[in-house]
Design a protein around this motif. Structure first.
Motif, PDB file in Angstrom:
ATOM      1  N   ALA A  20     -62.238   8.857  31.871  1.00 47.99           N
ATOM      2  CA  ALA A  20     -63.580   9.142  31.416  1.00 47.99           C
ATOM      3  C   ALA A  20     -64.575   8.583  32.426  1.00 47.99           C
ATOM      4  O   ALA A  20     -64.254   7.648  33.168  1.00 47.99           O
ATOM      5  CB  ALA A  20     -63.823   8.529  30.041  1.00 47.99           C
ATOM      6  N   PRO A  21     -65.788   9.127  32.474  1.00 46.10           N
ATOM      7  CA  PRO A  21     -66.786   8.609  33.414  1.00 46.10           C
ATOM      8  C   PRO A  21     -67.018   7.117  33.234  1.00 46.10           C
ATOM      9  O   PRO A  21     -67.194   6.636  32.111  1.00 46.10           O
ATOM     10  CB  PRO A  21     -68.041   9.412  33.064  1.00 46.10           C
ATOM     11  N   GLY A  22     -66.997   6.395  34.346  1.00 50.39           N
ATOM     12  CA  GLY A  22     -67.232   4.965  34.310  1.00 50.39           C
ATOM     13  C   GLY A  22     -66.060   4.128  33.853  1.00 50.39           C
ATOM     14  O   GLY A  22     -66.195   2.909  33.743  1.00 50.39           O
ATOM     15  N   LYS A  23     -64.930   4.745  33.587  1.00 52.45           N
ATOM     16  CA  LYS A  23     -63.754   4.024  33.133  1.00 52.45           C
ATOM     17  C   LYS A  23     -62.591   4.228  34.100  1.00 52.45           C
ATOM     18  O   LYS A  23     -62.552   5.192  34.857  1.00 52.45           O
ATOM     19  CB  LYS A  23     -63.340   4.482  31.733  1.00 52.45           C
ATOM     20  N   GLU A  24     -61.648   3.299  34.050  1.00 49.99           N
ATOM     21  CA  GLU A  24     -60.443   3.421  34.857  1.00 49.99           C
ATOM     22  C   GLU A  24     -59.517   4.476  34.271  1.00 49.99           C
ATOM     23  O   GLU A  24     -59.514   4.733  33.062  1.00 49.99           O
ATOM     24  CB  GLU A  24     -59.714   2.083  34.939  1.00 49.99           C
ATOM     25  N   ARG A  25     -58.745   5.084  35.138  1.00 51.62           N
ATOM     26  CA  ARG A  25     -57.744   6.028  34.685  1.00 51.62           C
ATOM     27  C   ARG A  25     -56.690   5.289  33.870  1.00 51.62           C
ATOM     28  O   ARG A  25     -56.211   4.217  34.266  1.00 51.62           O
ATOM     29  CB  ARG A  25     -57.112   6.729  35.882  1.00 51.62           C
ATOM     30  N   GLU A  26     -56.318   5.848  32.721  1.00 49.19           N
ATOM     31  CA  GLU A  26     -55.352   5.213  31.852  1.00 49.19           C
ATOM     32  C   GLU A  26     -54.244   6.189  31.476  1.00 49.19           C
ATOM     33  O   GLU A  26     -54.481   7.383  31.296  1.00 49.19           O
ATOM     34  CB  GLU A  26     -56.023   4.674  30.579  1.00 49.19           C
ATOM     35  N   ARG A  27     -53.043   5.661  31.348  1.00 45.69           N
ATOM     36  CA  ARG A  27     -51.925   6.467  30.903  1.00 45.69           C
ATOM     37  C   ARG A  27     -51.964   6.589  29.389  1.00 45.69           C
ATOM     38  O   ARG A  27     -52.098   5.587  28.686  1.00 45.69           O
ATOM     39  CB  ARG A  27     -50.596   5.860  31.352  1.00 45.69           C
ATOM     40  N   VAL A  28     -51.832   7.811  28.891  1.00 44.14           N
ATOM     41  CA  VAL A  28     -51.879   8.017  27.455  1.00 44.14           C
ATOM     42  C   VAL A  28     -50.521   8.379  26.872  1.00 44.14           C
ATOM     43  O   VAL A  28     -50.275   8.119  25.693  1.00 44.14           O
ATOM     44  CB  VAL A  28     -52.925   9.089  27.069  1.00 44.14           C
ATOM     45  N   ALA A  29     -49.637   8.968  27.668  1.00 41.78           N
ATOM     46  CA  ALA A  29     -48.325   9.348  27.165  1.00 41.78           C
ATOM     47  C   ALA A  29     -47.378   9.539  28.329  1.00 41.78           C
ATOM     48  O   ALA A  29     -47.800   9.864  29.442  1.00 41.78           O
ATOM     49  CB  ALA A  29     -48.387  10.628  26.327  1.00 41.78           C
ATOM     50  N   SER A  30     -46.089   9.356  28.084  1.00 40.95           N
ATOM     51  CA  SER A  30     -45.094   9.545  29.124  1.00 40.95           C
ATOM     52  C   SER A  30     -43.781   9.998  28.509  1.00 40.95           C
ATOM     53  O   SER A  30     -43.498   9.725  27.336  1.00 40.95           O
ATOM     54  CB  SER A  30     -44.879   8.266  29.934  1.00 40.95           C
ATOM     55  N   THR A  31     -42.987  10.671  29.311  1.00 40.32           N
ATOM     56  CA  THR A  31     -41.637  11.050  28.917  1.00 40.32           C
ATOM     57  C   THR A  31     -40.746  11.000  30.149  1.00 40.32           C
ATOM     58  O   THR A  31     -41.105  11.489  31.217  1.00 40.32           O
ATOM     59  CB  THR A  31     -41.592  12.436  28.258  1.00 40.32           C
ATOM     60  N   THR A  32     -39.585  10.389  30.005  1.00 41.79           N
ATOM     61  CA  THR A  32     -38.651  10.283  31.112  1.00 41.79           C
ATOM     62  C   THR A  32     -37.716  11.476  31.129  1.00 41.79           C
ATOM     63  O   THR A  32     -37.675  12.292  30.206  1.00 41.79           O
ATOM     64  CB  THR A  32     -37.823   8.998  31.019  1.00 41.79           C
ATOM     65  N   SER A  33     -36.944  11.580  32.202  1.00 44.28           N
ATOM     66  CA  SER A  33     -35.966  12.654  32.303  1.00 44.28           C
ATOM     67  C   SER A  33     -34.878  12.536  31.248  1.00 44.28           C
ATOM     68  O   SER A  33     -34.180  13.516  30.975  1.00 44.28           O
ATOM     69  CB  SER A  33     -35.341  12.672  33.701  1.00 44.28           C
ATOM     70  N   ARG A  34     -34.733  11.362  30.665  1.00 48.48           N
ATOM     71  CA  ARG A  34     -33.766  11.153  29.591  1.00 48.48           C
ATOM     72  C   ARG A  34     -34.373  11.359  28.201  1.00 48.48           C
ATOM     73  O   ARG A  34     -33.667  11.216  27.206  1.00 48.48           O
ATOM     74  CB  ARG A  34     -33.179   9.748  29.673  1.00 48.48           C
ATOM     75  N   GLY A  35     -35.664  11.670  28.135  1.00 48.69           N
ATOM     76  CA  GLY A  35     -36.307  11.931  26.861  1.00 48.69           C
ATOM     77  C   GLY A  35     -36.928  10.729  26.197  1.00 48.69           C
ATOM     78  O   GLY A  35     -37.330  10.817  25.025  1.00 48.69           O
ATOM     79  N   ILE A  36     -37.012   9.614  26.875  1.00 52.40           N
ATOM     80  CA  ILE A  36     -37.664   8.437  26.324  1.00 52.40           C
ATOM     81  C   ILE A  36     -39.171   8.652  26.373  1.00 52.40           C
ATOM     82  O   ILE A  36     -39.719   8.991  27.419  1.00 52.40           O
ATOM     83  CB  ILE A  36     -37.265   7.171  27.083  1.00 52.40           C
ATOM     84  N   ILE A  37     -39.848   8.432  25.258  1.00 47.47           N
ATOM     85  CA  ILE A  37     -41.267   8.737  25.105  1.00 47.47           C
ATOM     86  C   ILE A  37     -42.040   7.470  24.779  1.00 47.47           C
ATOM     87  O   ILE A  37     -41.556   6.609  24.039  1.00 47.47           O
ATOM     88  CB  ILE A  37     -41.474   9.790  24.006  1.00 47.47           C
TER      89      ILE A  37
END
Length: 115
Positions: free
Chosen positions: A40-57
């Motif tokens: 968002a403007p004025g904010k740092e980039r943040e990770r909101v979700a992830s998934t690995t090749s093994r399906g770990i979320i």
């Protein structure tokens, strides 16, 4: 050359939903750890979700219970279903993959949530 493309962003009212999608050329997404980030403007980039090749979320606390990340193996895409959107979810959302030797990023898709 590896390219990532996000789609599905738009303007919605608070409480509504959007579904983002990440597609790639030059690489098979299902073989890699994939992240959705937002900035968002004025904010740092943040990770909101992830998934690995093994399906770990995993999800950021701010979106857990509202957002869902999933893979479609046949189309080799990754989606982010965003429900119950809030004003603070307004940001540019980016698809990111982790590879050897480094990361790749899409250009982002804008999500704007209005009152």
């Amino acid at each position: 050359q590896v390219q990532l493309v996000e789609s599905g962003g738009g303007l919605v009212q608070a409480g509504e939903s959007l579904r983002l999608s990440c597609a790639a050329s030059g690489i098979v997404l299902s073989r890699h750890h994939l992240n959705w980030y937002r900035q968002a403007p004025g904010k740092e980039r943040e990770r909101v979700a992830s998934t690995t090749s093994r399906g770990i979320i995993d999800y950021a606390d701010a979106v857990r219970g509202r957002f869902t990340i999933s893979r479609d193996i046949d189309s080799d895409t990754v989606s982010l279903q965003m429900n119950g959107l809030k004003l603070e979810d307004t940001a540019v959302y980016y698809c990111n993959i982790n590879t050897n030797p480094g990361d790749y990023w899409g250009q982002g898709t804008q999500v704007t949530v209005s009152s």
